[in-house]
Design a protein around this motif. Structure first.
Motif, short mmCIF file in Angstrom:
data_model
loop_
_atom_site.label_atom_id
_atom_site.label_comp_id
_atom_site.label_asym_id
_atom_site.label_seq_id
_atom_site.Cartn_x
_atom_site.Cartn_y
_atom_site.Cartn_z
N GLU A 81 0.80 -1.22 0.00
CA GLU A 81 0.00 0.00 0.00
C GLU A 81 0.84 1.28 0.00
OE1 GLU A 81 -2.84 1.20 3.34
OE2 GLU A 81 -4.17 0.20 1.91
N PRO A 82 1.99 1.33 0.71
CA PRO A 82 2.80 2.56 0.67
C PRO A 82 3.27 2.94 -0.73
CG PRO A 82 3.48 1.17 2.50
CD PRO A 82 2.54 0.36 1.67
N TRP A 83 3.25 2.02 -1.64
CA TRP A 83 3.67 2.31 -3.02
C TRP A 83 2.48 2.42 -3.96
CZ3 TRP A 83 6.03 -1.05 0.35
CH2 TRP A 83 7.31 -0.67 0.78
N GLY A 84 1.31 2.66 -3.40
CA GLY A 84 0.14 2.94 -4.21
C GLY A 84 -0.57 1.73 -4.76
N ALA A 85 -0.35 0.55 -4.17
CA ALA A 85 -0.97 -0.67 -4.68
C ALA A 85 -2.15 -1.09 -3.81
CB ALA A 85 0.05 -1.80 -4.73
N ALA A 94 19.63 -1.80 -0.50
CA ALA A 94 18.24 -2.22 -0.25
C ALA A 94 17.44 -1.06 0.32
CB ALA A 94 18.22 -3.41 0.70
N ASP A 95 16.25 -0.85 -0.22
CA ASP A 95 15.38 0.22 0.25
C ASP A 95 14.88 -0.11 1.66
OD1 ASP A 95 13.50 2.62 -0.70
OD2 ASP A 95 12.28 1.17 0.41
N PRO A 96 15.10 0.78 2.64
CA PRO A 96 14.72 0.46 4.04
C PRO A 96 13.24 0.20 4.22
CG PRO A 96 16.23 2.33 3.97
CD PRO A 96 15.83 2.06 2.56
N GLN A 97 12.39 1.01 3.59
CA GLN A 97 10.95 0.82 3.74
C GLN A 97 10.51 -0.51 3.13
OE1 GLN A 97 8.49 3.82 1.87
NE2 GLN A 97 6.74 3.39 3.22
N ALA A 149 8.71 -3.95 4.83
CA ALA A 149 7.54 -4.62 4.27
C ALA A 149 7.84 -6.09 3.98
CB ALA A 149 7.08 -3.91 2.99
N SER A 150 9.05 -6.37 3.53
CA SER A 150 9.44 -7.75 3.22
C SER A 150 9.53 -8.58 4.49
CB SER A 150 10.79 -7.76 2.50
OG SER A 150 10.72 -7.05 1.27
N VAL A 151 10.01 -7.99 5.59
CA VAL A 151 10.05 -8.69 6.87
C VAL A 151 8.63 -9.03 7.33
CG1 VAL A 151 10.65 -8.48 9.32
CG2 VAL A 151 12.27 -7.70 7.57
N ALA A 152 7.73 -8.07 7.19
CA ALA A 152 6.33 -8.32 7.56
C ALA A 152 5.71 -9.41 6.69
CB ALA A 152 5.53 -7.02 7.44
N MET A 153 6.10 -9.46 5.42
CA MET A 153 5.60 -10.50 4.53
C MET A 153 6.08 -11.88 4.99
SD MET A 153 4.14 -11.57 1.62
CE MET A 153 4.05 -10.21 0.45
N VAL A 154 7.35 -11.99 5.36
CA VAL A 154 7.87 -13.27 5.84
C VAL A 154 7.14 -13.69 7.11
CG1 VAL A 154 9.90 -14.50 6.69
CG2 VAL A 154 10.12 -12.92 4.77
N ASP A 155 6.88 -12.74 8.00
CA ASP A 155 6.08 -13.05 9.20
C ASP A 155 4.73 -13.63 8.82
OD1 ASP A 155 7.94 -12.25 11.11
OD2 ASP A 155 7.20 -10.20 11.21
N GLN A 156 4.07 -13.00 7.86
CA GLN A 156 2.75 -13.46 7.43
C GLN A 156 2.83 -14.85 6.81
OE1 GLN A 156 -0.33 -11.89 7.75
NE2 GLN A 156 -1.17 -13.81 6.94
#
Length: 311
Positions: free
Chosen positions: A13-17, A195-198, A202-209
Motif C-alpha cells: 500500500e505505501p507504493w500505491g498498490a 536495499a530500500d529500508p521501507q 515490508a518484506s520482513v512483515a511478509m515473511v512473518d505473514q
C-alpha cells in the motif's frame, strides 16, 4: 466475469498498490498499481522466493498511459501452493488465466528470474496474449562459466529429495524473518546496502505473514526443481526463446550471482532482434537495486516500441 474480493493485506500500500484475491482454480493474490490508458497493460511476474513486493519501487512509475498489476505466483507471496502444483507448467497456466480473466490481453509481461522463464513460456504458448516482454535477469540455461560456489551448493541441496526439505525447514526455524530477508539481499543484490529500508520492513512483515502458510517449503522446492529441470534442456529452451515474435527487452546485472552475465550475453547474441542492456555493479534484481535505471530503460523502450507504446 471473474469476481475479485479485497485482500486483507496491505504490504504494498505505501507504493500505491491495492490488493485483491481472485479464484483462479484456487485463491490468487495480486495487486493493482493503478494507471490507465490505451496502451497494453503491464503484468509483473516475480522470481523464486519473490512476491508482488519485488515491483514496488518501479511499478507506479511504469503505470503511465497503461495499467500495471503484479500477481503472486502459486506458492509465493500471499498465494497458497499446497495442495496445488507450483511447477513452472502450473504457474504458466496460472499466468495465462490471470491475463485472460483478470487483466485482459494482450499485455506487456515484465518477468524477473523464474518469472522471466514463465513470461517466455507464456509468449511461446499463447503469443496472442503478449504484446511485449521485459526480461530482468531471467533464469537461463547454464553456461560453461564456473558458477558461484555458494549458489551451486544451495541449489544442489534443493535438488536432493529429503535434504532440500530439511535445509528449508532448518532455515525457517533458525532464522528470524529479518535474517531471512537479509539473507536474500546478500544473494540477489550486488550491494545489499542499496536495499530500500521501507521495502525491507515490508518484506520482513511478509515473511512473518507467510509463516502461517502450510507447505511453503514444498511449494518452493517444487518450483525450484521444475525450473532446474526445464533449464537443463538448454537447446529446447533456447529454441523457444528464439521463436518469440513479440518485442523483447533484456536487462541483466553484471554482478548477478544466480545467472552469470555470460549467459545473458549469450542469450542476447543468439537473439539479435532483442534490445539488451547490461548494468555494471548490479545483481540479480535490478528493479530493487537500481530502480531509477530500470524505470528509465523500460519507459524509453515502451515509448519507442510502436506496437506497445499506446497513443
Amino acid at each position: 466475469m471473474t469476481a475479485h474480493k479485497p485482500a486483507p493485506w496491505t504490504f504494498a500500500e505505501p507504493w500505491g498498490a491495492r490488493g485483491w484475491i481472485t479464484d483462479l482454480n484456487g485463491p490468487v493474490h495480486w495487486v493493482d498499481f493503478g494507471g490507465e490508458g490505451d496502451a497494453p497493460p503491464i503484468v509483473f511476474v516475480h522470481g523464486l522466493g519473490g512476491s508482488h513486493l519485488n515491483w514496488s519501487l518501479v511499478a507506479k512509475a511504469l503505470a503511465k498511459g497503461r495499467r500495471a498489476v503484479a500477481l503472486d505466483l502459486r506458492g509465493f507471496g500471499l498465494t497458497p501452493g499446497a495442495p496445488r502444483s507450483t511447477s513452472i507448467r502450473a504457474n504458466v497456466g496460472l499466468l495465462n488465466s490471470f491475463v485472460n480473466e483478470v487483466v485482459g490481453g494482450p499485455v506487456v509481461l515484465v518477468g524477473n528470474s523464474m518469472g522471466g522463464v514463465i513470461s517466455v513460456l507464456q509468449a511461446h504458448n499463447n503469443p496472442e496474449t503478449v504484446a511485449g516482454l521485459v526480461l530482468l535477469d531471467p533464469a537461463l540455461p547454464p553456461t560453461t562459466v564456473r558458477p558461484d560456489l555458494r549458489v551451486a551448493a544451495m541449489f544442489s541441496a534443493y535438488l536432493m529429495p529429503g535434504l532440500g526439505e530439511l535445509s528449508m525447514r532448518l532455515m525457517q526455524s533458525r532464522l528470524s524473518s529479518r535474517q531471512q530477508v537479509l539473507r536474500m539481499h546478500n544473494l540477489v543484490l550486488a550491494d545489499p546496502r542499496k536495499a530500500d529500508p521501507q521495502l525491507t520492513e515490508a518484506s520482513v512483515a511478509m515473511v512473518d505473514q507467510r509463516r502461517e502458510i502450510p507447505g511453503k517449503e514444498e511449494s518452493f522446492l517444487g518450483a525450484t526443481r521444475s525450473l532446474l529441470r526445464l533449464l537443463s534442456r538448454g537447446d529446447r529452451y533456447r529454441r523457444i526463446m528464439a521463436g518469440i515474435s513479440a518485442p523483447v527487452l533484456l536487462i541483466s546485472g553484471a554482478e548477478d550471482r544466480l545467472v552469470p552475465i555470460a549467459a545473458a550475453r549469450r542469450a542476447a547474441a543468439a537473439n539479435p532482434t532483442w534490445d539488451s542492456l547490461f548494468l555494471p555493479g548490479v545483481g540479480h534484481t535490478p528493479q530493487l537495486e537500481s530502480p531509477a535505471t530500470v524505470i528509465d530503460a523500460v519507459s524509453t523502450w515502451l515509448a519507442r516500441t510502436t506496437t506497445i507504446a499506446g497513443k
